[in-house]
Design an enzyme around this catalytic site. Structure first.
Site, short mmCIF file in Angstrom:
data_model
loop_
_atom_site.label_atom_id
_atom_site.label_comp_id
_atom_site.label_asym_id
_atom_site.label_seq_id
_atom_site.Cartn_x
_atom_site.Cartn_y
_atom_site.Cartn_z
N HIS A 1 -9.03 -0.70 3.08
CA HIS A 1 -8.42 0.60 3.33
C HIS A 1 -9.41 1.55 3.99
O HIS A 1 -9.09 2.27 4.94
CB HIS A 1 -7.89 1.21 2.02
CG HIS A 1 -6.72 0.45 1.47
ND1 HIS A 1 -5.51 1.02 1.21
CD2 HIS A 1 -6.58 -0.87 1.17
CE1 HIS A 1 -4.67 0.10 0.75
NE2 HIS A 1 -5.31 -1.05 0.71
N ASP B 1 -4.35 7.90 1.27
CA ASP B 1 -4.01 6.53 0.92
C ASP B 1 -2.83 6.55 -0.06
O ASP B 1 -2.72 7.45 -0.90
CB ASP B 1 -5.20 5.85 0.25
CG ASP B 1 -5.09 4.36 0.31
OD1 ASP B 1 -5.80 3.76 1.13
OD2 ASP B 1 -4.27 3.77 -0.45
#
Ligand SMILES: O=c1ccn([C@@H]2O[C@H](COP(=O)(O)OP(=O)(O)O[C@H]3O[C@H](CO)[C@@H](O)[C@H](O)[C@H]3O)[C@@H](O)[C@H]2O)c(=O)[nH]1
Length: 485
Positions: free
Chosen positions: A21, A125
């Protein structure tokens, strides 16, 4: 400021502390910055060390980009000090719940930064579902980043909508994922437990969906031409506003950024470059299972034996359990035996540089979305070996829809760090020979992979679909009412 100059947007980027990520987040943030946006990346000290050199280089080039640190809540989360990234834990499965629960302790410092800086937008996120509400309180729109492709987002949506897996008794019978543009089949054994029963993680997924609904929209690291039917399906059927801005790995233009992307490589550039330069085009297989997975000693041995018997030149990136002497013994012996024919790299490799090298002709991958898209962007066909997360979905996109990969045939979802399913050496030999060989199927895959590479580059350049989507998003954010003070 000259009143004719467009207003400079300020965007916060808040990545999950996991390489799969963090890496695309940093690429994305840099991409926004190169479009004139002021960018602040929020992360913890040890994660910042992984990309601060790159950001310093951007600043020297005049980009308005910086990092804001917040402490990692090790103590509050009951985690040992010195581990701030999901990939750094020897067995992430064992601490995953603590890690994800601990993320809630980041809310207060994050909120303080929001109050202080009042950015125009937050890209967060999905692992921080509270960001949407916290930002909305200040009138700041938030965008959510999942890390994966439209295809897999559509499959997840189908599971929620139709729960096809609940009507299937057997773990191994295939069933069709309903409502998709193609006939995609999976088995229950390929699905995470969190989908099959209520767990703490599945409750967290509920919160993520809720925050998604309230957000300004979704950012996707993909490009339209790669999966047009799924990009359309996601926007119209799933019904989310989404912008595709990838492949974001193409933001890395110079060698320093490519070789330090995500971490410092554990091999000297001259050593691997000399080695790859000595190999024929498309003759080397690159083997890597991403930033989290660690194979068992038994599985490592099968991979080693399979690669050896295939006669293939290779680069293999190993992530071993430090305490497992058997893993060390197997891989050290193999390394000695394969000297000249194979390169073994421990810990961290400059993946996008490897994939871009003309000698690399195939990628044995666990189908993490970043690795998948990087392989596509480099025109390299794949051998697919999914382990966990949405990797079994990505595999279907690679092998069935795009037809740029061959599967080793794994059927069983694994826990991160506890991979048990055994792919036998015979299977590895067969599929390596097929993909790297001279057969018609392999030739067609190579040719399709080359086409996708060109499409990826075009999408990312000025005039391309990802460039246009990013520009449109920036314009839309400029028109959005400013945050409340
Ligand atoms: O030695 C290495 C190992 C990895 N990488 C990079 O690390 C990233 C790894 O990402 P990915 O291939 O997506 O794998 P994971 O780290 O396993 O990613 C997690 O996050 C992804 C995005 O959400 C999901 O698609 C995966 O299933 C999930 O496991 C890629 O950019 C690689 O280029 C390197 O540069 N060098």
């Amino acid at each position: 400021m000259d009143s004719t100059e467009p207003y400079q947007l300020h965007v916060f980027f808040f990545p999950l502390m996991a390489q799969g990520h963090l890496i695309p987040f940093v690429d994305m943030a840099r991409r926004f910055s190169s479009h004139g946006v002021k960018v602040t990346i929020i992360t913890t000290p040890l994660n910042a060390c992984l990309f601060s050199n790159t950001i310093d280089r951007d600043k020297q080039l005049g980009l308005d980009i910086s990092i804001q640190l917040i402490p990692f809540p090790s103590e509050e989360a009951g985690l040992p000090k010195g581990y701030e990234n999901a990939g750094s834990f020897p067995n992430f499965s064992a601490v995953a719940l603590k890690f994800f629960n601990g993320l809630s302790f980041l809310q207060q410092p994050f909120e303080e930064l929001l109050q202080e800086h009042r950015p125009d937008c937050v890209v967060a996120d999905m692992a921080f579902p509270w960001v949407t509400d916290v930002s909305a309180k200040l009138g700041i729109p938030s965008l959510i980043f999942h890390g994966t492709c439209f295809f897999s987002l559509c499959i997840s949506d189908s599971f929620r909508r139709y729960t096809p897996h609940e009507n299937i008794k057997s773990e191994t019978d295939t069933f069709v994922v309903p409502g998709l543009p193609d006939q995609i089949e999976l088995t229950r054994s390929q699905l995470s437990d969190d989908l099959k029963k209520k767990t703490d993680l599945s409750k967290m997924m509920e919160r993520i969906r809720e925050s998604e609904r309230k957000s300004f929209g979704i950012l996707v690291n993909s490009f339209y031409e790669l999966e047009p039917a799924y990009a359309d399906h996601y926007r119209t059927v799933v019904g989310r506003k989404a912008w595709h801005v990838g492949p974001v790995s193409l933001s890395n233009r110079n060698i320093a950024d490519k070789s330090e992307r995500g971490n410092r490589a554990s091999i000297n550039e001259h050593a691997w470059l000399r080695w790859l330069d000595s190999k024929k085009p498309n003759s080397v297989l690159y083997v890597s299972f991403g930033s989290m997975a660690r194979l068992t000693a038994t599985q490592l041995l099968e991979v080693a034996m399979g690669i050896e018997a295939s006669g293939q030149s290779f680069i293999w990136v190993l992530r071993l359990n430090a305490e497992d002497s058997e893993q060390r013994r197997i891989t050290e012996e193999f390394e000695k035996k394969m000297e000249g024919r194979g390169l073994i790299i421990r810990d961290w490799a400059p993946q996008i540089l490897f994939l871009d090298h003309p000698a690399v002709g195939g990628f044995l991958t666990h189908c993490g979305w970043n690795s998948t898209l990087e392989s596509i962007s480099a025109g390299v066909p794949m051998i697919t070996w999914p382990l966990f997360a949405e990797q079994f979905y990505n595999e279907k996109l690679i092998t069935q829809v795009l037809k740029v990969g061959m599967s080793v045939g794994t059927m069983e979802y694994q826990r991160v760090g506890g991979e048990k399913a055994l792919v036998k050496r015979e299977v590895i030999i067969k599929v390596v020979e097929q993909l790297m060989g001279v057969g018609e199927e392999a030739e067609q895959m190579r040719s399709r992979a080359r086409e996708l590479k060109e499409m990826a580059e075009r999408a990312f350049e000025e005039g391309g679909s990802s460039y246009a989507d990013l520009t449109a998003l920036i314009e839309e954010l400029r028109l959005h009412p400013r945050p409340t003070v």
